[in-house]
Design an enzyme around this catalytic site. Structure first.
Site, PDB file in Angstrom:
ATOM      1  N   SER A 423       0.801  -1.228   0.000  1.00 34.58           N
ATOM      2  CA  SER A 423       0.000   0.000   0.000  1.00 34.58           C
ATOM      3  C   SER A 423       0.833   1.277   0.000  1.00 34.58           C
ATOM      4  O   SER A 423       0.272   2.366  -0.103  1.00 34.58           O
ATOM      5  CB  SER A 423      -0.943   0.007   1.208  1.00 34.58           C
ATOM      6  OG  SER A 423      -0.226   0.020   2.420  1.00 34.58           O
ATOM      7  N   LYS A 466      -6.042   3.413   9.143  1.00 33.06           N
ATOM      8  CA  LYS A 466      -5.132   4.383   8.529  1.00 33.06           C
ATOM      9  C   LYS A 466      -5.692   5.798   8.605  1.00 33.06           C
ATOM     10  O   LYS A 466      -4.970   6.755   8.916  1.00 33.06           O
ATOM     11  CB  LYS A 466      -4.874   3.991   7.073  1.00 33.06           C
ATOM     12  CG  LYS A 466      -4.095   2.695   6.903  1.00 33.06           C
ATOM     13  CD  LYS A 466      -3.956   2.325   5.434  1.00 33.06           C
ATOM     14  CE  LYS A 466      -3.184   1.024   5.263  1.00 33.06           C
ATOM     15  NZ  LYS A 466      -3.057   0.615   3.845  1.00 33.06           N
TER      16      LYS A 466
END
Length: 549
Positions: A423, A466
């Site tokens: 990611s 996140k």
């Protein structure tokens, strides 16, 4: 006692058979104690003893709200089970798994659920368990054999329908003594656990009425067949406003009580709690926040014990006197002030986190160097980002000579911490692009997304964690893959408040949002020109070939 105990037919047959053997034995025989212990275990298991569920949904809702702030998804699932239990006879107990970082209240939530349902609570810690016999028990042929901890937990609870918490299920081990996670497959399977057989008891035991709740910090270490048997509920963590509310309602009263203080002795201002959460802790949970509050309370308790009178008001400016200098500072604006630095978002077993990716260049031949203790997947993501920028340098307005005359170096700070995952691909590509064009990345933007060789931005996981970490770090703009836009509904309004989300399908979308200056989208005319140019080039090559022929 055997005549008064209610038990299934097979268990009674085993008990009668063992009682007959016991009568024929001499009390001085070594087998006498073994046989008597087995018979006592058969009598101690609550075969037909159940507690009555509290089916008043409003009362259960009130109890859950008293013990925990927010966590609406978990509360709704418990109330749904109680509603089904009220409408049907004997539904199977759900098998839940609370997954989230430490300190978000997973274990205490199990106790609250038991209290709301009027059930007994049993906790079994699985951290470091490596022996299958811990779950299934030992066979009676072994000296000192005992039932497994499942049966022991039911005996402790005194009922066959407790709330049974399997704590830290992600930290199970395995060695030559067997695999405990394989033994849990039967325990946590609703189609099988109605006839669970402990090796010691050697008779079927019905576990279908038990409400099993597992907890875990990370799901990657849980075997897939075991994870498939559990209903997963993620608990991401808390925002700053939620921490403030929880501290005022739960943490501070408990801290004052534990330290022998009252509100007449000390008062925490709202700004003080917020500063402790931001400058002295960096977590999505609450453990360190409570620890710092306790540290302040102990210093106040010492003053009270020494004869100090009056109320101590803890202001944000006076925290240094109690806790010392700040442990954390906001580095986002400082780190991204120069070209070649981008802010990314990462997921860890402790929750979400932000990371800074730095890129630099030096004279060389176009090589790429990677440091920061990166895993193989992250290394490949960096190589894919570098190759895409090199292959599309003209369209991205990057000087082509850079790749022939310079080497590039990507570093991810906190080099002692291992890092991996795909990611960070868009973040590394953005840091390289920022370096190559001399344009700094926006200081208020954090990003996440996997990149392909074609520049596509792919979907990622752990978005809720996140986003929460980015907000706590002071980020106001977040860039995520377009395919993750649907996942924003899982993030509460309180978390999304004050945040602006950008969505990217390819790397050019990322660069437009992240870097000062815009890349023009290729128009239809430029595409056709490119096609004509390619055709004319192929025609020239064909003519040269015919001339040579």
């Amino acid at each position: 006692r055997l005549a008064k105990t209610k038990m299934p037919q097979r268990a009674r047959q085993a008990a009668d058979r063992e009682l007959g053997r016991l009568r024929r034995m001499s009390p001085n025989s070594a087998e006498y104690t073994v046989s008597r212990t087995y018979l006592e275990w058969l009598l101690d298991v609550p075969w037909e003893v159940s507690t009555k569920d509290v089916l008043n949904l409003r009362k259960a809702q009130r109890i859950l709200d008293e013990d925990h702030y927010d966590l609406e998804k978990v509360k709704d699932r418990v109330l749904e089970f109680l509603a089904v239990r009220k409408l049907t006879e004997g539904p199977r107990g759900p098998i839940l798994c609370f997954a989230g970082p430490p300190g978000v209240g997973k274990t205490s939530l199990g106790q609250s659920i038991a209290r709301a349902m009027g059930r007994k609570f049993v906790r079994m810690s699985l951290g470091g368990v490596r022996d299958e016999a811990e779950i299934r028990g030992h066979r009676r042929t072994y000296i000192g054999a005992l039932p497994g901890r499942i049966v022991q937990g039911l005996k402790t609870a005194g009922s066959n329908n407790p709330v049974f918490m399997l704590d830290e299920v992600d930290k199970l081990g395995a060695d030559f003594r067997g695999d405990p996670s394989a033994a849990l497959l039967e325990v946590l399977d609703p189609e099988q656990n109605h006839s669970f057989e402990d090796h010691y008891l050697d008779v079927p035991l019905d576990l279908s009425r038990v409400l099993f709740i597992a907890t875990a910090n990370m799901l990657e270490t849980i075997p897939r067949p075991l994870l498939d048997r559990m209903e997963l509920i993620r608990i991401a963590g808390y925002t700053l406003d939620q921490k403030l509310a929880i501290a005022k309602k739960y943490l501070i009263p408990r801290t004052l009580k534990n330290n022998g203080l009252t509100r007449r002795n000390v008062v925490f201002q709202d700004g003080t709690i917020q500063r402790i959460a931001l400058d002295y802790t960096r977590e999505v949970g609450l453990r360190n926040l409570e620890r710092e509050l306790s540290s302040v309370a102990r210093k106040v308790a010492r003053k009270v014990a020494e004869g100090h009178r009056g109320r101590e008001v803890i202001e944000p400016e006076s925290l240094e006197a109690y806790l010392g200098p700040s442990k954390f500072t906001n580095e986002v604006a400082l780190r991204t002030a120069s070209p070649g630095v981008a802010t990314g978002m990462a997921w860890t077993e402790l929750g979400g986190d932000i990371l800074f990716i730095e890129a630099t260049s030096m004279p060389g031949k176009g090589n790429l160097k990677l440091t920061g203790q990166l895993g193989q997947v992250m290394v490949e993501s960096a190589q894919a980002a570098f190759s895409y920028l090199h292959a599309n340098c003209k369209r991205l307005r990057i000087a082509e000579g850079l790749f022939q005359k310079h080497d590039f170096h990507i570093h991810v700070p906190s080099g002692a911490v291992p890092k991996d995952g795909p990611s960070a691909g868009v973040t590394m590509a953005t840091a390289l692009y920022s370096l190559m064009t001399g344009r700094p990345v926006r200081h208020d933007l954090a990003m996440t997304g996997e990149i392909t060789l074609r520049g596509q931005v792919l979907q990622i996981g752990g978005l809720k964690e996140k986003v929460l970490a980015a907000k706590l770090a002071g980020v106001t703009h977040i860039l995520i893959p377009k395919r993750n836009q649907k996942d924003l509904v899982e993030i509460s309004e309180t978390v999304r408040e004050g945040l602006t989300f950008e969505f990217a399908e390819n790397l050019e979308d990322v660069i437009r949002a992240a870097v000062d200056g815009r890349i023009k989208r290729p128009s239809a005319q430029s595409k056709s020109r490119g096609g004509v140019k390619a055709k004319s080039t192929r025609a020239k090559i064909a003519r040269r070939g015919s001339r040579r022929g």
